[in-house]
Design a protein around this motif. Structure first.
Motif, PDB file in Angstrom:
ATOM      1  N   HIS A 125      93.055  -4.493  -4.569  1.00 33.93           N
ATOM      2  CA  HIS A 125      92.466  -3.157  -4.696  1.00 33.93           C
ATOM      3  C   HIS A 125      93.030  -2.427  -5.922  1.00 33.93           C
ATOM      4  O   HIS A 125      93.901  -2.951  -6.619  1.00 33.93           O
ATOM      5  CB  HIS A 125      92.760  -2.346  -3.436  1.00 33.93           C
ATOM      6  CG  HIS A 125      94.212  -1.962  -3.301  1.00 33.93           C
ATOM      7  ND1 HIS A 125      95.182  -2.851  -2.925  1.00 33.93           N
ATOM      8  CD2 HIS A 125      94.853  -0.785  -3.521  1.00 33.93           C
ATOM      9  CE1 HIS A 125      96.358  -2.243  -2.910  1.00 33.93           C
ATOM     10  NE2 HIS A 125      96.194  -0.992  -3.275  1.00 33.93           N
TER      11      HIS A 125
ATOM     12  N   HIS B 166      95.768  -4.650  -8.043  1.00 33.86           N
ATOM     13  CA  HIS B 166      96.966  -5.351  -7.568  1.00 33.86           C
ATOM     14  C   HIS B 166      96.744  -6.010  -6.221  1.00 33.86           C
ATOM     15  O   HIS B 166      95.797  -5.685  -5.502  1.00 33.86           O
ATOM     16  CB  HIS B 166      98.182  -4.425  -7.539  1.00 33.86           C
ATOM     17  CG  HIS B 166      97.945  -3.082  -6.911  1.00 33.86           C
ATOM     18  ND1 HIS B 166      97.298  -2.059  -7.560  1.00 33.86           N
ATOM     19  CD2 HIS B 166      98.280  -2.586  -5.694  1.00 33.86           C
ATOM     20  CE1 HIS B 166      97.251  -0.992  -6.780  1.00 33.86           C
ATOM     21  NE2 HIS B 166      97.834  -1.288  -5.627  1.00 33.86           N
TER      22      HIS B 166
ATOM     23  N   GLU C 213     101.388   3.767  -8.282  1.00 29.20           N
ATOM     24  CA  GLU C 213     101.961   3.340  -6.997  1.00 29.20           C
ATOM     25  C   GLU C 213     103.356   2.769  -7.200  1.00 29.20           C
ATOM     26  O   GLU C 213     103.546   1.843  -7.977  1.00 29.20           O
ATOM     27  CB  GLU C 213     101.056   2.282  -6.359  1.00 29.20           C
ATOM     28  CG  GLU C 213     101.670   1.578  -5.152  1.00 29.20           C
ATOM     29  CD  GLU C 213     100.725   0.527  -4.560  1.00 29.20           C
ATOM     30  OE1 GLU C 213      99.549   0.835  -4.358  1.00 29.20           O
ATOM     31  OE2 GLU C 213     101.195  -0.608  -4.318  1.00 29.20           O
TER      32      GLU C 213
ATOM     33  N   HIS D 283      93.415   2.041  -7.448  1.00 28.19           N
ATOM     34  CA  HIS D 283      93.223   3.463  -7.128  1.00 28.19           C
ATOM     35  C   HIS D 283      93.621   4.317  -8.319  1.00 28.19           C
ATOM     36  O   HIS D 283      94.231   3.825  -9.273  1.00 28.19           O
ATOM     37  CB  HIS D 283      94.002   3.867  -5.875  1.00 28.19           C
ATOM     38  CG  HIS D 283      95.314   3.147  -5.725  1.00 28.19           C
ATOM     39  ND1 HIS D 283      96.389   3.425  -6.514  1.00 28.19           N
ATOM     40  CD2 HIS D 283      95.691   2.140  -4.899  1.00 28.19           C
ATOM     41  CE1 HIS D 283      97.394   2.622  -6.159  1.00 28.19           C
ATOM     42  NE2 HIS D 283      97.008   1.834  -5.194  1.00 28.19           N
TER      43      HIS D 283
ATOM     44  N   PHE E  81     102.944   7.561  -4.051  1.00 32.41           N
ATOM     45  CA  PHE E  81     101.898   7.747  -5.063  1.00 32.41           C
ATOM     46  C   PHE E  81     102.119   9.064  -5.802  1.00 32.41           C
ATOM     47  O   PHE E  81     102.586  10.046  -5.198  1.00 32.41           O
ATOM     48  CB  PHE E  81     100.522   7.736  -4.385  1.00 32.41           C
ATOM     49  CG  PHE E  81     100.279   6.449  -3.642  1.00 32.41           C
ATOM     50  CD1 PHE E  81      99.710   5.361  -4.282  1.00 32.41           C
ATOM     51  CD2 PHE E  81     100.664   6.314  -2.307  1.00 32.41           C
ATOM     52  CE1 PHE E  81      99.513   4.158  -3.607  1.00 32.41           C
ATOM     53  CE2 PHE E  81     100.472   5.115  -1.629  1.00 32.41           C
ATOM     54  CZ  PHE E  81      99.897   4.036  -2.284  1.00 32.41           C
TER      55      PHE E  81
HETATM   56 MN    MN Z   1      97.804   0.145  -3.991  1.00 38.19          MN
END
Ligand code: MN
Ligand code: MN
Length: 433
Positions: free
Chosen positions: A143, A188, A149, A145, A206
């Motif tokens: 995934h 990742h 992270e 985003h 995050f």
């Molecule tokens: Mn992630």
């Protein structure tokens, strides 16, 4: 201990009362005449701890009264300083405690994930966290985003990978106490190894308070929402090759553990300019008078440009000293032990809250705070910052290095007391003085 503190404070009062000007300066300033009353000498110890077999009451000294309505005694035992706050507390700082226990968990075959974001704690505008568990072999679906992270391994071993916008690849292994970092938008993968039977659990942080683990961009979710013939054209293969892609997202799911030999798992050798994992477990902690600490930021882990951390150990009775962080929001995670923090928010606003293992604290930039070990065992916690560089200002060091007459004019301290302040930042101070 109590009586010693009183004697010390009385001595300090006496020494300031009998202070004689020693300088031969032309104008000897009048002794500081107070324009406001002295702060109360009352100590404000936590009145009980969660292990005590008592019915807690909101009574501190002459203040407060018993509860006539319903009581949630287990919660009240854990939250001493909410029910019977120190008299130094004032006003209402937005809530800065969130126990992961209260997060709504998402159970999957092979693991689970629970999160804290701004919906749970409105003060936490700049960082959010996830506690994730993967059984041996289980995969957190590939995934990406919008937010950077950072991860800390609580238990177990994992293999992670990423591919950069430049088309470079990094595959790495991490173990308990180690870190990874993936910049915003980098794809990742995360998979638990089978080197421990239980698999792994890890903390994700995050660099945005509004991050949601339920709104990441998922490989399967995307392909389930692209016309099949477009998928076939994209990959330049026959449409039947995609007969078995999932109709809905996988998110967390069981799988065969990766091979122990990491090289055998690589398509090509790693070719990123720097690693995206860091073996924080191998860093020696810096000893401090009341414990120890490890700082890992871009000076040792250059990939982690937006998040850095300190792993702090505080022995029984010790405390992380009074300090603040100039520009960095702090997301704190308690790994073991019991603690209390008072967060000072300017404008006479200060609240004290107690913490147990598994709890999160959040401290905005410049808010003054300490973390005191209030339990009977070693306190271990992580300070995690939205910053590439760890920075703090120690109150003790500030006062020790500022012209002493200035400090005396504010606080009425004696030269001997000011001289005793450490000019070196201590980070964690001991229980005795
Ligand atoms: Mn992630
Ligand atoms: Mn701090």
């Amino acid at each position: 201990m109590h009586s010693w503190r009183r004697i010390l404070s009385i001595l300090a009062l006496l020494s300031s009362a009998v202070a004689v000007p020693t300088s031969s300066s032309v104008v000897s300033a009048p002794a500081a005449s107070p324009t406001v009353p002295y702060a109360s000498d009352d100590p404000n110890y936590p009145l009980w701890n969660e292990d005590e077999d008592i019915i807690p009451e909101p009574i501190r000294g002459t203040l407060g009264a018993s509860i006539l309505g319903p009581q949630n005694i287990p919660l009240e035992l854990q939250n001493t300083d909410n029910l019977a706050p120190p008299t130094t507390d004032s006003g209402s700082v937005p809530n800065f405690k969130w126990p992961f226990t209260l997060s709504h968990n998402r159970l999957q075959t092979g693991g689970w994930a629970r999160q804290q974001n701004i919906n749970d704690m409105s003060i936490a505008t700049d960082l959010a966290g996830v506690d994730m568990r993967l059984e041996a072999g289980a995969i957190r679906e590939m995934h990406w985003h919008n937010d950077g992270e950072w991860a800390y391994i609580i238990s177990g071993d994992l293999r992670v990978s990423t591919v950069t916008p430049e088309g470079q690849v990094y595959v790495g292994d991490v173990s308990q106490g180690d870190l990874w970092y993936f910049p915003a938008g980098y794809p990742h993968s995360i998979q638990a190894k089978n080197t421990t039977a239980a698999g792994a659990e890890f903390l994700l942080v995050f660099d945005s308070g509004s991050f949601s683990e339920d709104s990441t961009f998922l490989l399967t979710d995307w392909l389930a929402h692209v016309p099949k013939e477009v998928i076939a054209k994209n990959f330049q293969v026959n449409i039947s090759a995609f007969d078995e892609i999932p109709a809905t997202e996988l998110y967390i799911f069981p799988s065969t553990p990766p091979p122990e030999n990491i090289e055998s798992d690589m398509v090509i050798p790693n070719d990123t300019p720097m690693p995206y994992t860091f073996a924080m477990s191998q860093v020696n902690a810096t000893p401090a008078p009341g414990g120890s600490y490890k700082v890992v930021d871009t000076r040792s882990f250059p990939a982690a440009t937006t998040i850095c951390s300190a792993e702090v150990t505080v022995e029984v009775g010790g405390m992380r000293e009074l300090h603040w962080h100039p520009t960095e929001p702090e997301w704190t995670f308690f790994i073991s032990g019991q603690a209390r923090m008072t967060v000072y928010a300017s404008s006479s606003q200060a609240n004290t809250i107690d913490f147990q293992a598994g709890d999160i604290a959040y401290v905005p930039p410049s808010y003054g705070h300490y973390v005191e070990n209030t339990g009977n065992s070693t306190l271990v916690f992580l300070e995690i910052f939205k910053s590439g560089l760890f920075q703090d200002i120690s109150l003790t060091q500030w006062l020790a290095l500022t012209p002493h007459e200035l400090v005396k004019a504010h606080l009425g301290l004696s030269d001997a007391v000011i001289d005793s302040f450490s000019r070196v930042k201590q980070e964690v101070v001991g229980p005795t003085y």
